[in-house]
Scaffold this motif. Structure first.
Motif, short mmCIF file in Angstrom:
data_model
loop_
_atom_site.label_atom_id
_atom_site.label_comp_id
_atom_site.label_asym_id
_atom_site.label_seq_id
_atom_site.Cartn_x
_atom_site.Cartn_y
_atom_site.Cartn_z
N ALA A 128 1.13 -1.11 0.02
CA ALA A 128 0.08 -0.10 -0.01
C ALA A 128 0.98 1.37 -0.11
CB ALA A 128 -1.01 -0.13 1.18
N ASN A 129 1.98 1.35 0.41
CA ASN A 129 2.82 2.23 0.55
C ASN A 129 4.03 2.43 -0.56
OD1 ASN A 129 1.61 3.52 3.22
ND2 ASN A 129 2.69 2.02 4.34
N ASP A 130 3.90 1.43 -1.39
CA ASP A 130 4.85 1.53 -2.50
C ASP A 130 4.16 2.30 -3.79
OD1 ASP A 130 7.07 0.25 -1.34
OD2 ASP A 130 5.79 -1.73 -1.22
N PHE A 131 4.89 2.73 -4.41
CA PHE A 131 4.41 3.27 -5.93
C PHE A 131 4.43 2.30 -7.03
CE2 PHE A 131 6.35 7.05 -3.84
CZ PHE A 131 5.36 8.07 -3.42
N VAL A 132 3.26 2.67 -7.83
CA VAL A 132 3.34 1.54 -8.80
C VAL A 132 4.48 1.75 -9.95
CG1 VAL A 132 1.89 0.91 -10.86
CG2 VAL A 132 0.67 1.42 -8.59
N GLY A 133 4.90 0.56 -9.99
CA GLY A 133 6.07 0.54 -11.05
C GLY A 133 7.36 0.55 -10.30
N ASP A 134 7.58 0.77 -8.93
CA ASP A 134 8.60 0.67 -8.16
C ASP A 134 8.79 -0.80 -7.71
OD1 ASP A 134 9.19 3.12 -8.36
OD2 ASP A 134 8.96 3.62 -6.39
N PHE A 135 10.00 -1.23 -7.30
CA PHE A 135 10.32 -2.46 -6.59
C PHE A 135 9.95 -2.43 -4.85
CE2 PHE A 135 12.75 -5.48 -4.28
CZ PHE A 135 12.66 -6.69 -4.92
N PRO A 136 9.29 -2.95 -4.37
CA PRO A 136 8.64 -2.83 -3.27
C PRO A 136 9.76 -2.78 -2.00
CG PRO A 136 8.33 -5.32 -3.87
CD PRO A 136 8.83 -4.56 -4.97
N SER A 137 9.37 -1.75 -1.15
CA SER A 137 10.48 -1.25 -0.04
C SER A 137 10.86 -2.10 0.86
CB SER A 137 9.98 -0.03 0.27
OG SER A 137 8.89 -0.23 1.03
N LYS A 138 9.91 -3.19 1.00
CA LYS A 138 10.04 -4.00 2.16
C LYS A 138 10.81 -5.63 1.70
CE LYS A 138 6.36 -2.68 5.41
NZ LYS A 138 5.31 -3.07 5.89
N TRP A 139 11.46 -5.45 0.33
CA TRP A 139 11.74 -6.69 -0.13
C TRP A 139 13.18 -6.38 -0.87
CZ3 TRP A 139 8.87 -11.08 -1.58
CH2 TRP A 139 7.43 -11.50 -0.94
N ASP A 140 14.03 -7.64 -0.99
CA ASP A 140 15.38 -7.57 -1.53
C ASP A 140 15.39 -8.76 -2.66
OD1 ASP A 140 17.80 -6.74 -1.95
OD2 ASP A 140 18.72 -8.09 -0.23
N THR A 141 16.07 -8.40 -3.85
CA THR A 141 16.26 -9.18 -4.69
C THR A 141 17.70 -9.39 -5.53
OG1 THR A 141 15.48 -9.64 -7.07
CG2 THR A 141 15.65 -7.34 -6.60
N ASN A 142 18.02 -9.99 -6.40
CA ASN A 142 19.11 -9.87 -7.20
C ASN A 142 18.73 -9.55 -8.69
OD1 ASN A 142 17.94 -12.57 -7.96
ND2 ASN A 142 19.68 -13.70 -8.19
N GLY A 143 17.50 -9.43 -8.78
CA GLY A 143 16.86 -9.06 -10.16
C GLY A 143 16.03 -8.08 -10.53
N THR A 144 14.70 -8.44 -10.67
CA THR A 144 13.83 -7.23 -10.99
C THR A 144 12.37 -7.71 -10.58
OG1 THR A 144 12.96 -5.74 -12.53
CG2 THR A 144 13.27 -7.94 -13.33
N GLY A 145 11.58 -6.66 -10.50
CA GLY A 145 10.18 -6.87 -10.21
C GLY A 145 9.54 -5.58 -9.95
#
Length: 443
Positions: A128-145
């Motif tokens: 709910a607090n993330d902008f559409v098109g952004d990677f979610p702020s509470k997550w981590d990755t080695n790629g994209t999403g």
């Protein structure tokens, strides 16, 4: 002796054949009449059974999913400008319309659903607090999403991609806990590969290498193929050694097309997994002893780029282990946010029935106990609306106890506090999730 000519012979033979045919037809019709009679009896029985089932489902629908319909296509995610964070009167996942899902299931399925979420929330993300098109702020990755919305709904989803690994920002998991999330799929068909899966890993180390899952790990593979029944697969590592590697018989092809809810319960070494209300995995010693699994990892693979699309929503991790029944009996009061409702409504979600079933067991065990049911909401929306909503939700829980389990309505009273008694920060999704709760108080 008078010899018949050819024409007379033909007449005689024809007459005999007609007589035989008439006799046979009479016997056939007599048998047909008995067959038809038996068929009619069976048809009546089937109709009575069908109408009885429909009556039962209608009674449950009024509690759980009034107005829901089967079928329908899921809207396509849309590219939209970034939205502002949820405000006091804005929309959030709590009041946004839900994506369509499967229609109502039978009373027996709901009432015997035995999953009970943990009662101490450790992590929650509805984006709910993330902008559409952004990677979610509470997550981590080695790629994209990226975070997306679906059609005209304000509900947000996290689109995950093959060849990427995703970690929600939570570690040091306890010995007893639960994990819940929704899955949304698009583009799946009979051409979707049998290798199209979502890996869900529990690991003692945070690693992005699929083949280096640490010394201790648990892996579950959720299949998405449609052309064949591909089983759920599980394996583990305990002190670097794989002890269990097995395919669990299952057919979830329909489920993965209709926004399934995944529920996982870890209690010591025991590991259980449900897809919607059906339990598919229950292994008593899948997890390494001692609560050493600290991280949750999601990894999709085998998805055809640009066609097969997977989305994750409403991830919740909660500490479990304390029996709500014992706590209610010993302390006289419990509060739980494991009773869930459709967004902005008093319609119970089926995964709530595990907790409600425990409340029923307490009432069944001791007929002298009466309970007060109190609903609470977060602060989104108008204050008077939330007050009414909280009261209606308490009434919905009471209705489930009465209609599904046969509890005497005179033993139950209800109230609602709206947003007036928060236990979490209403400016965050995590805090709002804690505030949406139901209390049970012994009278």
């Amino acid at each position: 002796m008078k010899i018949m000519n050819l024409s007379q012979k033909l007449v005689l033979v024809t007459g005999i054949l007609l007589f035989c045919a008439t006799s046979s037809n009479a016997q056939f019709l007599k048998k047909l009449g008995k067959t038809a009679e038996r068929a009619a009896e069976r048809a009546v029985e089937r109709r009575v059974d069908r109408e009885a089932t429909e009556k039962t489902d209608q009674a449950l629908d009024s509690i759980l999913e009034p107005g829901s319909k089967k079928g329908g296509n899921t809207p396509v995610p849309t590219s939209r400008k970034p939205e502002e964070s949820t405000s006091k009167n804005g929309n959030s996942s709590e009041n946004a319309p839900m994506a369509s899902s499967e229609g109502p299931k039978s009373l027996e399925v709901y009432s015997k659903f035995d999953y009970v979420p943990g009662d101490v929330q450790l992590f929650f993300d509805d984006f709910a607090n993330d902008f559409v098109g952004d990677f979610p702020s509470k997550w981590d990755t080695n790629g994209t999403g990226e975070v997306v919305t679906i059609g005209s709904s304000n509900e947000k989803w996290f689109e995950v991609k093959s060849s990427s690994v995703y970690f929600p920002n939570i570690s040091n998991l306890p010995e007893d806990y639960t994990i819940e999330f929704d899955i949304l799929t698009l583009g799946l068909d009979d051409q979707t590969s049998s290798t199209a899966i979502l890996n869900i890993n529990l690991e003692d180390e945070k690693t992005y290498d699929y083949y280096r899952a640490g010394n201790n790990a648990v892996n579950v593979k959720i299949p998405f193929a449609q052309y064949a029944d591909i089983d759920i697969r599980i394996w583990n590592k305990i002190n670097k050694e794989t002890l269990i590697n097995n395919n669990v018989q299952s057919d979830i092809r329909k489920a993965v097309l209709n926004k399934p809810h995944i529920s996982i319960a870890v209690n010591g070494q025991r590991f259980r997994l449900w897809v919607n209300e059906t339990k598919y995995v229950d292994v008593p010693k899948l997890v390494a002893p001692g609560g050493v699994l600290n991280f949750i990892r999601f990894e999709p693979e085998g998805l055809k780029d640009g066609k097969d699309r997977i989305f994750i929503g409403n991830l919740k991790v909660a500490k479990g282990g304390e029996d709500l029944r014992r706590k209610l009996l010993s302390e006289g009061k419990i509060s739980t946010n494991a009773i869930l409702f459709n967004s902005g409504s008093d319609q119970l979600k089926p995964e709530s029935m595990g907790v409600i079933r425990q409340i029923f067991q307490v009432l069944e065990q001791d007929s002298s106990i009466n309970l007060k049911i109190v609903g609470h909401t977060d602060s989104d929306g108008a204050e008077d609306t939330n007050m009414k909503l909280s009261k209606n939700r308490a009434e919905a829980v009471k209705s489930a106890l009465v209609s599904v389990y046969g509890v005497d309505a005179g033993r139950l009273s209800t109230d609602g506090k709206g947003e007036s008694e928060p236990v979490g920060d209403n400016s965050t999704s995590d805090g709002k999730s804690q505030n949406r709760r139901v209390e049970f108080i012994k009278l």
